[in-house]
Design a protein around this motif. Structure first.
Motif, PDB file in Angstrom:
ATOM      1  N   ALA A  39      41.588  40.845  35.600  1.00 35.23           N
ATOM      2  CA  ALA A  39      43.149  41.205  36.027  1.00 35.23           C
ATOM      3  C   ALA A  39      44.016  39.798  36.244  1.00 35.23           C
ATOM      4  N   GLY A  40      43.707  38.756  35.511  1.00 36.66           N
ATOM      5  CA  GLY A  40      44.451  37.518  35.251  1.00 36.66           C
ATOM      6  C   GLY A  40      44.041  36.610  36.633  1.00 36.66           C
ATOM      7  N   ALA A  41      45.156  36.441  37.325  1.00 39.96           N
ATOM      8  CA  ALA A  41      45.216  35.386  38.431  1.00 39.96           C
ATOM      9  C   ALA A  41      44.354  36.177  39.515  1.00 39.96           C
ATOM     10  N   LYS A  42      44.577  37.386  39.625  1.00 40.91           N
ATOM     11  CA  LYS A  42      43.928  38.184  40.604  1.00 40.91           C
ATOM     12  C   LYS A  42      42.459  38.312  40.568  1.00 40.91           C
ATOM     13  N   GLY A  43      41.950  37.813  39.495  1.00 42.54           N
ATOM     14  CA  GLY A  43      40.360  37.871  39.440  1.00 42.54           C
ATOM     15  C   GLY A  43      40.005  39.151  38.612  1.00 42.54           C
ATOM     16  N   GLN A  44      39.010  39.952  39.090  1.00 36.04           N
ATOM     17  CA  GLN A  44      38.730  41.312  38.564  1.00 36.04           C
ATOM     18  C   GLN A  44      39.726  42.444  39.112  1.00 36.04           C
ATOM     19  N   GLY A  45      39.842  43.478  38.383  1.00 37.46           N
ATOM     20  CA  GLY A  45      40.548  44.445  38.872  1.00 37.46           C
ATOM     21  C   GLY A  45      39.871  45.959  38.228  1.00 37.46           C
ATOM     22  N   LEU A  46      40.436  47.121  38.787  1.00 35.30           N
ATOM     23  CA  LEU A  46      39.882  48.414  38.431  1.00 35.30           C
ATOM     24  C   LEU A  46      40.742  48.868  37.472  1.00 35.30           C
ATOM     25  N   PHE A  47      40.637  49.322  36.108  1.00 30.01           N
ATOM     26  CA  PHE A  47      41.514  49.882  35.259  1.00 30.01           C
ATOM     27  C   PHE A  47      40.988  51.363  35.030  1.00 30.01           C
ATOM     28  N   PRO A 106      33.778  52.198  43.254  1.00 35.30           N
ATOM     29  CA  PRO A 106      34.568  51.039  42.164  1.00 35.30           C
ATOM     30  C   PRO A 106      35.554  50.597  43.030  1.00 35.30           C
ATOM     31  N   ALA A 107      35.997  51.374  44.458  1.00 28.31           N
ATOM     32  CA  ALA A 107      37.198  50.873  45.244  1.00 28.31           C
ATOM     33  C   ALA A 107      37.503  49.501  45.344  1.00 28.31           C
ATOM     34  N   ARG A 108      36.298  48.715  45.718  1.00 26.60           N
ATOM     35  CA  ARG A 108      36.250  47.531  46.201  1.00 26.60           C
ATOM     36  C   ARG A 108      36.979  46.535  45.161  1.00 26.60           C
ATOM     37  N   PHE A 109      37.001  46.992  43.822  1.00 24.96           N
ATOM     38  CA  PHE A 109      37.809  46.241  42.686  1.00 24.96           C
ATOM     39  C   PHE A 109      39.374  46.425  42.622  1.00 24.96           C
ATOM     40  N   MET A 110      39.815  47.278  43.453  1.00 28.03           N
ATOM     41  CA  MET A 110      41.248  47.609  43.290  1.00 28.03           C
ATOM     42  C   MET A 110      41.945  46.460  44.036  1.00 28.03           C
ATOM     43  N   ASN A 111      43.203  45.819  43.389  1.00 33.16           N
ATOM     44  CA  ASN A 111      43.935  44.815  43.755  1.00 33.16           C
ATOM     45  C   ASN A 111      45.021  45.464  44.536  1.00 33.16           C
ATOM     46  N   HIS A 112      45.909  44.423  45.268  1.00 30.90           N
ATOM     47  CA  HIS A 112      46.907  44.679  45.973  1.00 30.90           C
ATOM     48  C   HIS A 112      48.334  44.891  45.414  1.00 30.90           C
ATOM     49  N   ASP A 113      49.181  45.599  45.815  1.00 32.26           N
ATOM     50  CA  ASP A 113      50.614  45.739  45.344  1.00 32.26           C
ATOM     51  C   ASP A 113      51.290  46.330  46.176  1.00 32.26           C
ATOM     52  N   GLY A 114      51.980  45.654  46.903  1.00 31.96           N
ATOM     53  CA  GLY A 114      52.985  45.977  48.029  1.00 31.96           C
ATOM     54  C   GLY A 114      54.276  46.664  47.667  1.00 31.96           C
ATOM     55  N   ARG A 115      54.812  46.552  46.562  1.00 28.20           N
ATOM     56  CA  ARG A 115      55.975  47.196  45.955  1.00 28.20           C
ATOM     57  C   ARG A 115      55.745  48.351  45.287  1.00 28.20           C
ATOM     58  N   SER A 116      55.064  48.517  44.491  1.00 32.16           N
ATOM     59  CA  SER A 116      54.873  49.769  43.781  1.00 32.16           C
ATOM     60  C   SER A 116      53.298  50.354  43.383  1.00 32.16           C
ATOM     61  N   PRO A 117      52.488  50.255  44.404  1.00 33.52           N
ATOM     62  CA  PRO A 117      51.337  50.726  44.094  1.00 33.52           C
ATOM     63  C   PRO A 117      51.159  51.869  43.505  1.00 33.52           C
ATOM     64  N   ASN A 118      49.958  52.378  42.821  1.00 40.27           N
ATOM     65  CA  ASN A 118      49.838  53.587  42.215  1.00 40.27           C
ATOM     66  C   ASN A 118      48.850  54.270  42.782  1.00 40.27           C
ATOM     67  N   VAL A 119      48.136  53.682  43.830  1.00 37.63           N
ATOM     68  CA  VAL A 119      46.989  54.399  44.540  1.00 37.63           C
ATOM     69  C   VAL A 119      47.304  54.359  45.910  1.00 37.63           C
ATOM     70  N   GLY A 120      47.001  55.653  46.603  1.00 37.72           N
ATOM     71  CA  GLY A 120      46.985  55.479  48.102  1.00 37.72           C
ATOM     72  C   GLY A 120      46.220  56.154  48.628  1.00 37.72           C
ATOM     73  N   ARG A 121      45.799  55.833  50.218  1.00 44.69           N
ATOM     74  CA  ARG A 121      44.816  56.319  50.772  1.00 44.69           C
ATOM     75  C   ARG A 121      45.171  57.290  51.762  1.00 44.69           C
ATOM     76  N   LEU A 162      48.784  32.624  54.148  1.00 37.68           N
ATOM     77  CA  LEU A 162      48.783  33.567  52.850  1.00 37.68           C
ATOM     78  C   LEU A 162      50.083  34.061  52.890  1.00 37.68           C
ATOM     79  N   ILE A 163      50.639  34.207  51.756  1.00 33.21           N
ATOM     80  CA  ILE A 163      51.934  35.009  51.582  1.00 33.21           C
ATOM     81  C   ILE A 163      51.798  36.087  50.550  1.00 33.21           C
ATOM     82  N   GLU A 164      52.250  37.232  51.114  1.00 33.87           N
ATOM     83  CA  GLU A 164      52.085  38.381  50.195  1.00 33.87           C
ATOM     84  C   GLU A 164      53.083  38.068  48.850  1.00 33.87           C
ATOM     85  N   ASP A 165      52.577  38.094  47.779  1.00 35.91           N
ATOM     86  CA  ASP A 165      53.474  37.882  46.530  1.00 35.91           C
ATOM     87  C   ASP A 165      53.588  38.994  45.913  1.00 35.91           C
ATOM     88  N   ILE A 166      53.133  40.265  46.034  1.00 36.95           N
ATOM     89  CA  ILE A 166      53.740  41.455  45.458  1.00 36.95           C
ATOM     90  C   ILE A 166      53.316  42.484  46.601  1.00 36.95           C
TER      91      ILE A 166
END
Length: 166
Positions: A39-47, A106-121, A162-166
């Motif tokens: 997932a680039g700069a975020k490390g690993q991600g879940l796709f 697999p949930a532990r691999f999900m990254n953060h998105d504070g503007r337009s997440p596609n997963v909710g809890r 830390l600053i939330e970037d997204i």
């Protein structure tokens, strides 16, 4: 219109008292639906590896269940990258620690998105039942989409500097 409203009211009541079983999750029914990748700069991600409709129950956030005291002992600075907090009906807190890949996949691999997440809890806490965090698609997902959710204010508050970037 009235029958639909009645149905929606029942769904709302059911939401508080019922939760789908783990075997009903998209992940359980389609084990090849998700893959961990770069997932680039975020490390690993879940796709996403197959299209998924909005509203689909994806999987539980899994891991070791911790009481507030166990969490405080393990994480005295209150910082954990893989722990999700749950407010219990009695007002207390419980945590699910997905830091171990086997327990938290697999949930532990999900990254953060504070503007337009596609997963909710959805937190499900019912007397006499182990608390759960259920992850749902909040948008239609296409092959190649990275699953991202909003970690919440508590995550960022515990990480001074830390600053939330997204």
């Amino acid at each position: 219109m009235l029958p639909m409203l009645k149905g929606m009211e029942q769904d709302k009541k059911d939401w508080e008292t019922k939760a789908p079983e783990v075997h009903e999750s998209n992940c359980a029914m389609h084990p090849d639906a998700f893959a961990v990748g770069d997932a680039g700069a975020k490390g690993q991600g879940l796709f996403v590896m197959r299209s998924i409709k909005k509203g689909t129950f994806l999987f539980d956030y899994t891991g070791e269940h911790l009481s507030q005291m166990e969490y405080n002992v393990r994480y005295p600075d209150s910082v954990s990258d893989y722990t999700v907090g749950l407010r219990l009906p009695n007002g207390g807190m419980n945590f699910i620690d997905g830091r171990h890949e086997v327990l938290g996949a697999p949930a532990r691999f999900m990254n953060h998105d504070g503007r337009s997440p596609n997963v909710g809890r959805r937190t499900f806490c019912k007397e006499g039942v182990a608390p759960r965090v259920l992850m749902y698609a909040i948008a239609d997902l296409q092959v190649g989409d990275e699953l991202q959710w909003n970690y919440g204010d508590g995550y960022w508050a515990a990480r001074s500097g830390l600053i939330e970037d997204i």
